[in-house]
Design an enzyme around this catalytic site. Structure first.
Site, PDB file in Angstrom:
ATOM      1  N   GLU A  21     -72.046  19.996 -23.235  1.00  0.00           N
ATOM      2  CA  GLU A  21     -71.578  19.519 -22.643  1.00  0.00           C
ATOM      3  C   GLU A  21     -69.984  19.203 -23.971  1.00  0.00           C
ATOM      4  OE1 GLU A  21     -69.893  15.860 -22.438  1.00  0.00           O
ATOM      5  OE2 GLU A  21     -71.568  15.093 -23.979  1.00  0.00           O
ATOM      6  N   CYS A  55     -65.735  11.595 -25.307  1.00  0.00           N
ATOM      7  CA  CYS A  55     -65.818  12.955 -24.300  1.00  0.00           C
ATOM      8  C   CYS A  55     -65.552  12.377 -23.139  1.00  0.00           C
ATOM      9  CB  CYS A  55     -66.756  13.871 -24.161  1.00  0.00           C
ATOM     10  SG  CYS A  55     -68.307  13.382 -23.551  1.00  0.00           S
TER      11      CYS A  55
END
Length: 250
Positions: A21, A55
Site C-alpha cells: 500500500e 497517501c
C-alpha cells in the site's frame, strides 16, 4: 514507490506474497458545474489532514478553466484559515507538524523546486518559525500540464492547482501519474458523475467528497500505488491462504 519495489524484490527471493500500500498523488477533478465552495472546503479537509502526510491526500486539483479563478480564490481563502499547532494548544488547531526533521527538509526542498520552476505560491510555502517541524499550509497555482509537482508526491501540506479545457483532457491528465491510489470528481451533473469515475483508473474514486474511508469497502491502488487491499472482505481474502483438501470416498 521505491521502498515498495525493494520490499517486493526482497520477497521474490523466497517467493513470499507481499501487500504493498504505497504512495499517491490524488487528483481532484473540479468540473465547471461543481459546487465550488464545497469543493474548496473538501480540499481544505482532505488535502491537509495529517498535514498532507496521507497517501490519499487531495493534493492535485484539476479545475475547469472557466471556474478556475473563482475556485482558486475560494481555496486560498480556506487554506489561509487553517490553524497549525501542537496538540493541546487550542480546539481550533487543524494540523500539526511534519513527522520528522528529515521529512520536513524534504517538503521544504520540494517547495524550493516549485520556486525554481517559476510556479506561483498563492499562500504559504515556508517553514513556521519556532520549535518543531511546522510548515505553512500551501497552495501552488497556475501549474502547467506536465510540471513536476503534478506527478511527484510531496507528502506535506502542499496542494497544486492546474486547469483543463475539456472533460477528455481532464480524465487523460488525471490518469497521467505514476500513482493510482485515489481520486475525486466534483460535479452536479448526474451523467458526468457516472462516466468520469469509470474512466479514472484509481483504486478509489469519490464523487463530491474526498478521503472518506468506509471500513466495509476496499482500500488500495493500482500501478505505482501497489497492490493488495486493506479493509473489507477483500482484505480478509488478501491476508488469507486458500487450501483445498479433497477426499476419495470410493
Amino acid at each position: 514507490m521505491g521502498s515498495g519495489q525493494k520490499v517486493a524484490a526482497s520477497a521474490a527471493n523466497t517467493v513470499k506474497r507481499v501487500h504493498l500500500e504505497l504512495g499517491g498523488k490524488a487528483p481532484v477533478v473540479v468540473f465547471d458545474d461543481a459546487d465550488l465552495e464545497a469543493a474548496a472546503k473538501g480540499v481544505r479537509s482532505a488535502g491537509f489532514w495529517n498535514g498532507g502526510q496521507e497517501c490519499g491526500s487531495a493534493c492535485r486539483v484539476l479545475v475547469h478553466e472557466s471556474v478556475a479563478k473563482q475556485f482558486t480564490e475560494l481555496l486560498v481563502r480556506e487554506v489561509s484559515e487553517i490553524s497549525v499547532g501542537t496538540p493541546g494548544t487550542g480546539d481550533d488547531v487543524e494540523i500539526g507538524s511534519m513527522i520528522s526533521k528529515a521529512h520536513s527538509q524534504r517538503v521544504l526542498a520540494a517547495l524550493d523546486d516549485v520556486r525554481k520552476d517559476g510556479l506561483t505560491i498563492a499562500v504559504g510555502g515556508n517553514a513556521i518559525e519556532g520549535p518543531g517541524y511546522f510548515i505553512e499550509p500551501t497552495v501552488v497555482t497556475d501549474v502547467p500540464a506536465g510540471a513536476a509537482i503534478t506527478s511527484t508526491e510531496i507528502f506535506g501540506p502542499v496542494v497544486s492547482v492546474e486547469t483543463f479545457s475539456t472533460d477528455e483532457e481532464a480524465i487523460t491528465r488525471a490518469n497521467e501519474t505514476p500513482y493510482e491510489l485515489a481520486a475525486s470528481v466534483w460535479t452536479t451533473n448526474s451523467a458526468r458523475s457516472l462516466s468520469a469515475p469509470r474512466r479514472l483508473d484509481f483504486g478509489t474514486v469519490w464523487v463530491n467528497s474526498h478521503l472518506v474511508i468506509a471500513n466495509e469497502m476496499p482500500w488500495g491502488g493500482f500501478k505505482g500505488s501497489g497492490y493488495g487491499r486493506d479493509l473489507s472482505v477483500y482484505a480478509l481474502e488478501d491476508f488469507s491462504r486458500t487450501k483445498h483438501v479433497m477426499y476419495n470416498h470410493g
